[in-house]
Design a protein around this motif. Sequence first.
Motif, PDB file in Angstrom:
ATOM      1  N   TYR A  14       0.888  -1.170   0.000  1.00  0.00           N
ATOM      2  CA  TYR A  14       0.000   0.000   0.000  1.00  0.00           C
ATOM      3  C   TYR A  14       0.922   1.216   0.000  1.00  0.00           C
ATOM      4  O   TYR A  14       1.527   1.518   1.026  1.00  0.00           O
ATOM      5  N   GLY A  40      -1.378  -5.797  11.986  1.00  0.00           N
ATOM      6  CA  GLY A  40      -0.603  -5.215  10.901  1.00  0.00           C
ATOM      7  C   GLY A  40       0.322  -6.201  10.215  1.00  0.00           C
ATOM      8  O   GLY A  40       1.075  -5.834   9.314  1.00  0.00           O
ATOM      9  N   ALA A  41       0.264  -7.469  10.620  1.00  0.00           N
ATOM     10  CA  ALA A  41       1.160  -8.484  10.040  1.00  0.00           C
ATOM     11  C   ALA A  41       0.831  -8.784   8.573  1.00  0.00           C
ATOM     12  O   ALA A  41       1.681  -9.266   7.827  1.00  0.00           O
ATOM     13  N   GLY A  42      -0.424  -8.500   8.170  1.00  0.00           N
ATOM     14  CA  GLY A  42      -0.824  -8.761   6.791  1.00  0.00           C
ATOM     15  C   GLY A  42      -1.847  -9.877   6.657  1.00  0.00           C
ATOM     16  O   GLY A  42      -2.141 -10.337   5.551  1.00  0.00           O
ATOM     17  N   LYS A  43      -2.446 -10.293   7.774  1.00  0.00           N
ATOM     18  CA  LYS A  43      -3.378 -11.425   7.767  1.00  0.00           C
ATOM     19  C   LYS A  43      -4.629 -11.111   6.932  1.00  0.00           C
ATOM     20  O   LYS A  43      -5.021 -11.895   6.070  1.00  0.00           O
ATOM     21  N   THR A  44      -5.258  -9.971   7.214  1.00  0.00           N
ATOM     22  CA  THR A  44      -6.461  -9.606   6.460  1.00  0.00           C
ATOM     23  C   THR A  44      -6.122  -9.356   4.990  1.00  0.00           C
ATOM     24  O   THR A  44      -6.883  -9.736   4.094  1.00  0.00           O
ATOM     25  N   THR A  45      -4.968  -8.771   4.751  1.00  0.00           N
ATOM     26  CA  THR A  45      -4.529  -8.543   3.369  1.00  0.00           C
ATOM     27  C   THR A  45      -4.450  -9.862   2.609  1.00  0.00           C
ATOM     28  O   THR A  45      -4.901  -9.968   1.466  1.00  0.00           O
TER      29      THR A  45
HETATM   30  N1  ADP Z   1      -6.419  -0.271   2.452  1.00  0.00           N
HETATM   31  C1  ADP Z   1      -5.239  -0.035   3.024  1.00  0.00           C
HETATM   32  N2  ADP Z   1      -4.545   1.091   2.783  1.00  0.00           N
HETATM   33  C2  ADP Z   1      -3.339   1.316   3.335  1.00  0.00           C
HETATM   34  N3  ADP Z   1      -2.721   0.455   4.174  1.00  0.00           N
HETATM   35  C3  ADP Z   1      -3.361  -0.685   4.465  1.00  0.00           C
HETATM   36  C4  ADP Z   1      -4.647  -1.002   3.919  1.00  0.00           C
HETATM   37  N4  ADP Z   1      -5.016  -2.219   4.383  1.00  0.00           N
HETATM   38  C5  ADP Z   1      -4.038  -2.628   5.193  1.00  0.00           C
HETATM   39  N5  ADP Z   1      -3.045  -1.723   5.241  1.00  0.00           N
HETATM   40  C6  ADP Z   1      -1.786  -1.854   6.006  1.00  0.00           C
HETATM   41  O1  ADP Z   1      -1.205  -3.089   5.644  1.00  0.00           O
HETATM   42  C7  ADP Z   1      -0.646  -3.734   6.791  1.00  0.00           C
HETATM   43  C8  ADP Z   1      -1.290  -5.069   6.981  1.00  0.00           C
HETATM   44  O2  ADP Z   1      -2.633  -4.869   7.367  1.00  0.00           O
HETATM   45  P1  ADP Z   1      -3.642  -6.060   7.637  1.00  0.00           P
HETATM   46  O3  ADP Z   1      -3.538  -7.027   6.519  1.00  0.00           O
HETATM   47  O4  ADP Z   1      -4.970  -5.461   7.911  1.00  0.00           O
HETATM   48  O5  ADP Z   1      -3.006  -6.692   8.958  1.00  0.00           O
HETATM   49  P2  ADP Z   1      -3.636  -7.692  10.028  1.00  0.00           P
HETATM   50  O6  ADP Z   1      -4.938  -8.184   9.504  1.00  0.00           O
HETATM   51  O7  ADP Z   1      -2.605  -8.759  10.191  1.00  0.00           O
HETATM   52  O8  ADP Z   1      -3.800  -6.890  11.285  1.00  0.00           O
HETATM   53  C9  ADP Z   1      -0.862  -2.775   7.969  1.00  0.00           C
HETATM   54  O9  ADP Z   1       0.306  -2.013   8.143  1.00  0.00           O
HETATM   55  C10 ADP Z   1      -2.018  -1.929   7.503  1.00  0.00           C
HETATM   56  O10 ADP Z   1      -1.972  -0.640   8.100  1.00  0.00           O
END
Ligand code: ADP
Length: 235
Positions: A14, A40-45
Amino acid sequence: MRALLDVEALSRGYGSLVALDRIDLRIGEGERHALIGPNGAGKTTLLDLVAGATRPDGGRIRVAGRDITRLGPARRARLGVGRIHQRPAIWPSLSTLDNIAVAGARRRGGFRRTLPAARELLTSLALPDVAAAQLSHGQRRQLEIAMALAGRPRLLLLDEPAAGLSAVEFAQLSAVLDDLSRTVTVLLVEHRLDLVYAFADRVTVLRDGRRVLTGTPDEIRTSSVVRSAYAEAVS
Ligand SMILES: Nc1ncnc2c1ncn2[C@@H]1O[C@H](COP(=O)(O)OP(=O)(O)O)[C@@H](O)[C@H]1O
Ligand SMILES: [Mg+2]
């Protein structure tokens, strides 16, 4: 073991932030795989990329051998990718039963045709058939899982289903997950490690967009690498 989900060198940024950095992950057919790691590890991503909600900058995603990397979310859903989100997404004004039937119909076509299966899911989860707005947070979680199951997924992606649940709701959720058929392969993101260790066949630890380790619950529990990677999440 045949891989139901095969993720290869998957990356997503991002802006200047690297949210996922060349992740490899293979999940066998029928496997229950958990994904843990600090915020913030990237799990949801990773779940978003597998579901098709966002696109990778690089890498490949295969489901049952088929390359789905460039398919949209609706195509993936029809190919058997189901998910629940970090925040429950339901139709509050519809009844519990109708929520399940509509969700099933979206994937499989025909509201009436999906009604019997929806009724079965409702009964097996012991959810009351009221307007979904009246359900407790934990019941909404279960409803969302029922909605995903109504589409008869081969791969079920669960993003923090235990978040915000009461003790009773947590026990109910654990039972629901336990009862899931092995025809469904599960990728579970969850902070509650008691649930993760009881449910998962294997666990992958992510940190800062990188895969730290994949192993059995016992291997993960006793790993010093994991302890240090995870320390920040609990502190
Ligand atoms: N739509 C977005 N725009 C900018 N940064 C994002 C977005 N989605 C996630 N991030 C960033 O990507 C990283 C991984 O986020 P995320 O996958 O939500 O982590 P987790 O689910 O493990 O907590 C974090 O640093 C988060 O801030
Ligand atoms: Mg998340």
